[in-house]
Design an enzyme around this catalytic site. Sequence first.
Site, PDB file in Angstrom:
ATOM      1  N   GLU A 278       0.831  -1.210   0.000  1.00  0.00           N
ATOM      2  CA  GLU A 278       0.000   0.000   0.000  1.00  0.00           C
ATOM      3  C   GLU A 278       0.864   1.258   0.000  1.00  0.00           C
ATOM      4  O   GLU A 278       0.514   2.270  -0.625  1.00  0.00           O
ATOM      5  CB  GLU A 278      -0.920  -0.021   1.224  1.00  0.00           C
ATOM      6  CG  GLU A 278      -2.120   0.893   1.093  1.00  0.00           C
ATOM      7  CD  GLU A 278      -3.128   0.620   2.184  1.00  0.00           C
ATOM      8  OE1 GLU A 278      -3.925  -0.323   2.044  1.00  0.00           O
ATOM      9  OE2 GLU A 278      -3.106   1.329   3.209  1.00  0.00           O
ATOM     10  N   GLU A 281       1.934   1.702  -3.437  1.00  0.00           N
ATOM     11  CA  GLU A 281       0.773   2.164  -4.211  1.00  0.00           C
ATOM     12  C   GLU A 281       0.534   3.652  -3.968  1.00  0.00           C
ATOM     13  O   GLU A 281       0.270   4.414  -4.907  1.00  0.00           O
ATOM     14  CB  GLU A 281      -0.448   1.349  -3.759  1.00  0.00           C
ATOM     15  CG  GLU A 281      -1.679   1.488  -4.625  1.00  0.00           C
ATOM     16  CD  GLU A 281      -2.842   0.650  -4.079  1.00  0.00           C
ATOM     17  OE1 GLU A 281      -2.814   0.222  -2.906  1.00  0.00           O
ATOM     18  OE2 GLU A 281      -3.800   0.451  -4.840  1.00  0.00           O
ATOM     19  N   CYS A 298      -8.288  -2.253   4.177  1.00  0.00           N
ATOM     20  CA  CYS A 298      -8.088  -3.379   5.108  1.00  0.00           C
ATOM     21  C   CYS A 298      -9.386  -3.790   5.762  1.00  0.00           C
ATOM     22  O   CYS A 298      -9.517  -4.903   6.248  1.00  0.00           O
ATOM     23  CB  CYS A 298      -7.162  -2.984   6.246  1.00  0.00           C
ATOM     24  SG  CYS A 298      -5.629  -2.326   5.718  1.00  0.00           S
ATOM     25  N   SER A 318      -7.619   1.307  -2.088  1.00  0.00           N
ATOM     26  CA  SER A 318      -6.378   0.598  -2.382  1.00  0.00           C
ATOM     27  C   SER A 318      -6.747  -0.763  -2.967  1.00  0.00           C
ATOM     28  O   SER A 318      -7.710  -1.391  -2.539  1.00  0.00           O
ATOM     29  CB  SER A 318      -5.587   0.419  -1.086  1.00  0.00           C
ATOM     30  OG  SER A 318      -4.649  -0.603  -1.242  1.00  0.00           O
ATOM     31  N   LYS A 357     -15.088  -9.940   8.459  1.00  0.00           N
ATOM     32  CA  LYS A 357     -14.020 -10.761   7.871  1.00  0.00           C
ATOM     33  C   LYS A 357     -14.570 -12.111   7.410  1.00  0.00           C
ATOM     34  O   LYS A 357     -13.981 -12.759   6.553  1.00  0.00           O
ATOM     35  CB  LYS A 357     -12.885 -10.974   8.877  1.00  0.00           C
ATOM     36  CG  LYS A 357     -12.110  -9.709   9.197  1.00  0.00           C
ATOM     37  CD  LYS A 357     -11.074  -9.369   8.145  1.00  0.00           C
ATOM     38  CE  LYS A 357     -10.371  -8.063   8.435  1.00  0.00           C
ATOM     39  NZ  LYS A 357      -9.614  -7.545   7.294  1.00  0.00           N
ATOM     40  N   GLU A 360     -15.807 -11.338   4.059  1.00  0.00           N
ATOM     41  CA  GLU A 360     -14.637 -11.116   3.206  1.00  0.00           C
ATOM     42  C   GLU A 360     -13.976 -12.448   2.839  1.00  0.00           C
ATOM     43  O   GLU A 360     -13.632 -12.681   1.674  1.00  0.00           O
ATOM     44  CB  GLU A 360     -13.631 -10.229   3.948  1.00  0.00           C
ATOM     45  CG  GLU A 360     -12.396  -9.898   3.138  1.00  0.00           C
ATOM     46  CD  GLU A 360     -11.337  -9.183   3.968  1.00  0.00           C
ATOM     47  OE1 GLU A 360     -10.822  -8.166   3.513  1.00  0.00           O
ATOM     48  OE2 GLU A 360     -11.029  -9.644   5.084  1.00  0.00           O
ATOM     49  N   GLU A 365     -13.555 -13.217  -5.251  1.00  0.00           N
ATOM     50  CA  GLU A 365     -12.353 -12.606  -5.822  1.00  0.00           C
ATOM     51  C   GLU A 365     -11.123 -12.788  -4.921  1.00  0.00           C
ATOM     52  O   GLU A 365     -10.009 -12.500  -5.346  1.00  0.00           O
ATOM     53  CB  GLU A 365     -12.581 -11.120  -6.148  1.00  0.00           C
ATOM     54  CG  GLU A 365     -13.026 -10.238  -4.998  1.00  0.00           C
ATOM     55  CD  GLU A 365     -14.532 -10.242  -4.763  1.00  0.00           C
ATOM     56  OE1 GLU A 365     -15.201 -11.241  -5.105  1.00  0.00           O
ATOM     57  OE2 GLU A 365     -15.041  -9.246  -4.214  1.00  0.00           O
ATOM     58  N   CYS A 503     -10.470  -1.786  14.965  1.00  0.00           N
ATOM     59  CA  CYS A 503     -10.670  -3.237  15.153  1.00  0.00           C
ATOM     60  C   CYS A 503     -10.703  -3.628  16.629  1.00  0.00           C
ATOM     61  O   CYS A 503     -11.285  -4.657  16.977  1.00  0.00           O
ATOM     62  CB  CYS A 503      -9.557  -3.999  14.463  1.00  0.00           C
ATOM     63  SG  CYS A 503      -9.314  -3.487  12.763  1.00  0.00           S
TER      64      CYS A 503
END
Length: 578
Positions: A278, A281, A298, A318, A357, A360, A365, A503
Amino acid sequence: MDTIKIMIDGHEVEVAKGTTVLEAARQQGVDIPSLCYLQSINHSSSCRVCVVEVGPRLIASCTLIAEEGMKIQTNTRKVREARKASVELLLSDHNQECLSCSRSGGCELQDVSRTLNIRKVTYTGEKSSQEKDLASPAIVRDASKCILCGRCVGACGTMQTVGAIGFAKRGFDTVISTAFGRPLAESTCVNCGQCIMACPVGALSERENIEEVWNELADPGKYVVVQTAPAVRVALGEEFGLPVGTRVTGKMVAALRRLGFDKVFDANFGADLTIMEEGTELLSRLSSGENLPLMTSCCPGWVKFIEHNFPDRLNNLSTCKSPHEMEGAIVKAFFAGKIGIDPKNIVVVSIMPCTAKKFEGAREELSREGLQDVDWVLTTRELASMIKEAGIDFANLKDEAFDNPIGQGSGAAVIFGATGGVAEAALRTVFEITSGQELATVEYTAVRGMDGIKENVIELPNGRKIRTAVVHGLGNARRLMEAMELGEKSYEFIEVMACPGGCIAGGGQPILNAGASSRIDIKAERAKAIYTEDEAQTVRKSHNNPFIKALYEEFLGEPNGHLAHELLHTHYMARSKV
Ligand code: FES
C-alpha cells in the site's frame, strides 16, 4: 460546570445540568436497571425497566433529564413491581432456550431478571415471530430472542448510518426487519457486527464456524494454519476474567497450539506486507496523480459500505487485499511449496476481532485456482469458546512465540488494531523510503486518539505534502465522504475503519454489557495495550521486518510487481443501494 440539586431516595445530591436521572443515580451508586438504553446510541425508552417514581408518576429514568429540586424514588414497591411486570412481559414472548444460547451468562435480560428476583414466567400466551435469518455468512438474526429494544437499529442506523435494519409492522407483530423483509445477506448490511455488540440478548450473533474448524483440526489429511489479528491479543483475556486491556499474545499462541493448529502465524506479518504494497501504491498514485485520495481497504465493512453507497469511489480504494487475506495467499502460494504440501490440503483459519471478515473470507475474488485465500474466520469470541471447550487453563498458560517464517510482525503492524494505526504504519515506511533516512521518532501521535475524524498534513522529505484523514465509525466516514463530494474537503490519503475505535472494538470482540461499558473506557484501554505492544517490539517499521525482506527477495520480487499483484491485490464491485 452548571449544576443542580435533586433528591434521590431522600438524599440531596448535586449533578451537572442536563444529566439524566439514570446517570445521576448511577453516579451516586444507585444502580437502576436498564435494558433498551445504550449511551449515545439508543434512547427510545421502550422497555420501561428503568422507571422511577417522580411525584405520583412512574417515568423512565434513562430519558428523564433531572431538574432542580426534583424528588426521585428509585426503590418503592410501586417501582419494583412496575419493573418486574415489564421484564415478565418481555420474558412471556422470549425464546427461553437460555442454556444453549450464545449469550447465556452475558445476557442482559438474564441479568435484569436475576436482579429483579424474577423466579417464574408469570404471563403465558401467543409467541411472536420465531424466524431465524441464517443467510448471511457473518451475522445470524434470531427473532425469537429479540426484545425489540431497538439498540441494534440505533447502532446500524444512527451510529453507522448503514440503516440495513429498522422496525417494521405494528403492535404484537412488530419486528426488526431489513427493507422488504429480505434476508440480511441481501441487504446493505456491511457485516460490521456493531448490532451484535449493541444487542442485549442473543437475537444477533456471529455465524459460528467453530464446528467446521474442529472438523478440519481432526482431519489427518489437513495441515491447519492459524493467524491472529492484532486486536485479538488485547481483548481475548477479557473472556477469561482478565482486566480490559490485558495483553495476552503469548498465552493466545500457546492456547492455539494446544487446540491442535499445525502452525501459529501472526496476521501482523500480513499487515507488514500490506504496508509494503500500500505504501508503494500511495507513492505511485502521488506521482501519477491518479485515483487520489488513496483510501485504505483493510476493513471489509468499509469496503462494502463504499460498494453500496459510493460506487463511483471504488477506484480510490487501495487494491491491496487485507492483511489476513494477503497472508492466506502467501501461505498457499509460498509456504505450501516450502514445506512440500499441496495447497489443497492446507487450511487457513483467521482469528479476527471482526464479523465482516467472515464475509470477506468468502468473497470469490479472494481466491486463486479454486482455493480461497482464507478458509475459515473465527471471531475472538469463538476462539474463546474453543479454548473453554478444550478445557485449557488460559490464564495460567506460559507465553509461547509465533511460528516463522510468517509469524513475525513489526510494531507498525500491531497498531493496525486501533484507529489511526494503518495510517501511522504507512507513514513510518513511506517517510523512510522517500527520504532514505531513519525516522528519529516513529510515533505519529497526530493520527492517534478517539476523535471521529482526525486530519493531519504530513510533509515528506522531498517536500510533497500528504493531507491525511483518519476516520473510524461509518457515520463519520459518511460525513467525510459527503464533505468530499461537496468539494469541502480534499486529501491524498484516507484511513477508514468501520467500527468506532477501530478493530479493537470490532463486532467479533468480547461483549461487555451496557452497564460495564459505561464504567470502563474499553476502547481507550485496548488501544493503550496495542501501543504498549508496539513499543515492546524490536522492529517497529514494516520495511525492516527481516521476514518480509526475505519474502520479497526469495519469492515475490518487487512490491507492486507482477507476482505481488497476482497474489496480494484485488478488485471491488458496485452493489445495490437498498
Ligand atoms: Fe429506560 Fe429501557 S426505558 S432502559
